[in-house]
Design an enzyme around this catalytic site. Sequence first.
Site, short mmCIF file in Angstrom:
data_model
loop_
_atom_site.label_atom_id
_atom_site.label_comp_id
_atom_site.label_asym_id
_atom_site.label_seq_id
_atom_site.Cartn_x
_atom_site.Cartn_y
_atom_site.Cartn_z
N LYS A 8 50.42 71.00 77.19
CA LYS A 8 49.66 72.37 77.18
C LYS A 8 48.04 72.14 76.98
O LYS A 8 47.86 71.09 76.64
CB LYS A 8 50.22 73.27 75.88
CG LYS A 8 49.93 72.51 74.51
CD LYS A 8 50.31 73.42 73.34
CE LYS A 8 50.15 72.87 72.03
NZ LYS A 8 48.83 72.75 71.21
N HIS A 64 52.24 56.61 74.93
CA HIS A 64 51.35 56.44 75.83
C HIS A 64 50.49 55.07 75.44
O HIS A 64 50.12 54.20 76.41
CB HIS A 64 50.33 57.49 76.09
CG HIS A 64 50.89 58.48 76.99
ND1 HIS A 64 51.96 59.38 76.69
CD2 HIS A 64 50.64 58.68 78.12
CE1 HIS A 64 52.23 60.11 77.57
NE2 HIS A 64 51.38 59.86 78.78
S1 SF4 Z 1 52.70 77.02 68.33
FE1 SF4 Z 1 50.99 76.28 66.82
S2 SF4 Z 1 52.29 74.57 65.92
FE2 SF4 Z 1 53.30 74.90 67.51
S3 SF4 Z 1 52.27 73.52 69.28
FE3 SF4 Z 1 51.01 75.42 69.38
S4 SF4 Z 1 49.37 75.07 67.88
FE4 SF4 Z 1 51.21 73.62 67.39
#
Ligand code: SF4
Lengths: 281, 178
Positions: B104, B39
């Site tokens: 996310k 990015h």
């Molecule tokens: S599960 Fe844990 S290690 Fe994996 S992306 Fe999410 S916060 Fe990061």
Amino acid sequence: MKRIHVDQIEKAIEEMCIEANYVLPVDVKNEIYEAMKTPATELEARTLEIMLKNIEMAETQQMAICQDTGMVIVYITMGQNTCIEGGYIEDAIHRGVAAGYEKGYLRKSIVKDPILRENTKNNCPAVIHYRLVPEDCFRLTLSVKGFGSENASQLKMLKPSDGVEGIVDFVTSSVIEKAPNACAPLVVGVGIGGTFEKVAALAKQALMRPLKQAHPESHIQNLEETLLQKINDSGVGPMGFGGNTTALAVHIETYPTHIAGLPVAVNICCYLNRHVTRSLL
Amino acid sequence: MKEKTIDLPLKNEEEIKELQVGDWLYLNGTIYVARDAAHLRIAERLSLGEPLPFPLKNQAIYYMGPAPAKPGQVIGSAGPTTATRMDRYTPQLLDMGLKVMIGKGRRSAAVINSMIENGGVYLAAIGGAAAYYANCIQSQEVIAYEDLGAEAILKIDVRNFPAVVAIDSFGNSIYDKE
Ligand code: SF4
């Protein structure tokens, strides 16, 4: 006097890096299964289901559970009469980390300088903590910590007059705000007491305790339960999609502190609370 | 909760409007992969007036940096990374035709406003489900910035890739609901 050769340490660290990244500890897995029993919505149920399927797939296909294979943290608990032979212990640990991340096809996520940010390309260095104990032992606990959740962690120097209420407010508000970015359901490590640096170490150490193993002191145990209840009452849910399970557990570790202080640290871990312990003596 | 199957890239902007916050999607088709360093580089190149290394119109970007593939694997573990870190670069990309973002966690108000203006949607993948997602990826190809290693831009082909509509094109957010 007990003797340990650095080659033993190197080999153990290499294997532990791979194991921690491929296989989730069974106590953590069990808590996700528990959460599956009481989903608030279909969305929560499906989200947890994929999380569990992923954990099974990683284990059977022998691949990293999460692509963020983390920064390695090594806890060494050793008898004060232990003699380490064959070279410097930290060189051995770093050879082990480099070999584990190469052979395990794990992502290398460490930059050498926090400002210049050039990747070290072998996931070294690890963060290493030592604890000397009177009895003969040599125990390694290795954790791989992802930064989606590490970045959600916070530390605050509360006033003694803030009391339990202040602790509850600080912990729950930090956790609830950050849960969606940190891959909830979370394991929440809380440190209370000590000094500025000690309280952060306590919070991290709290994440190493097996889930559902309550704190030995009842007033701390009560506080753990209160915090877990409050966090889950928030309804934030897995990944922040809404639901009953925002955290799998809250663990607290404490240490004596100064008459004028009440340090509190919250170290957040995602549901992938990955760590392995091995004794070499 | 509605379940829908979506083919990427989207054929028209109307498809976006039908996606509502909380919908459970299975994605099929082509997605571009870019995270922090890619990015940053895109932003630098655009400011110099250079073209993008891939066409953005109606496309989807997945915020992800995979683990190395083992011999015989298409890709290593490949779960989403936190979208918030991409926020400062995103409105510009939405202005240029980007329609779907997959990551996310929360997005900034500026990103949400730009999504409403441009008709974009933000999907949340299941964090940590990286081995699962690797199994949804049928092929991958590095298309730009190979020197960035795990952060190079990839073009991937996915099948039955689960994702949740986290912020829809009207600005409704799953993170605001209690
Ligand atoms: S599960 Fe844990 S290690 Fe994996 S992306 Fe999410 S916060 Fe990061």
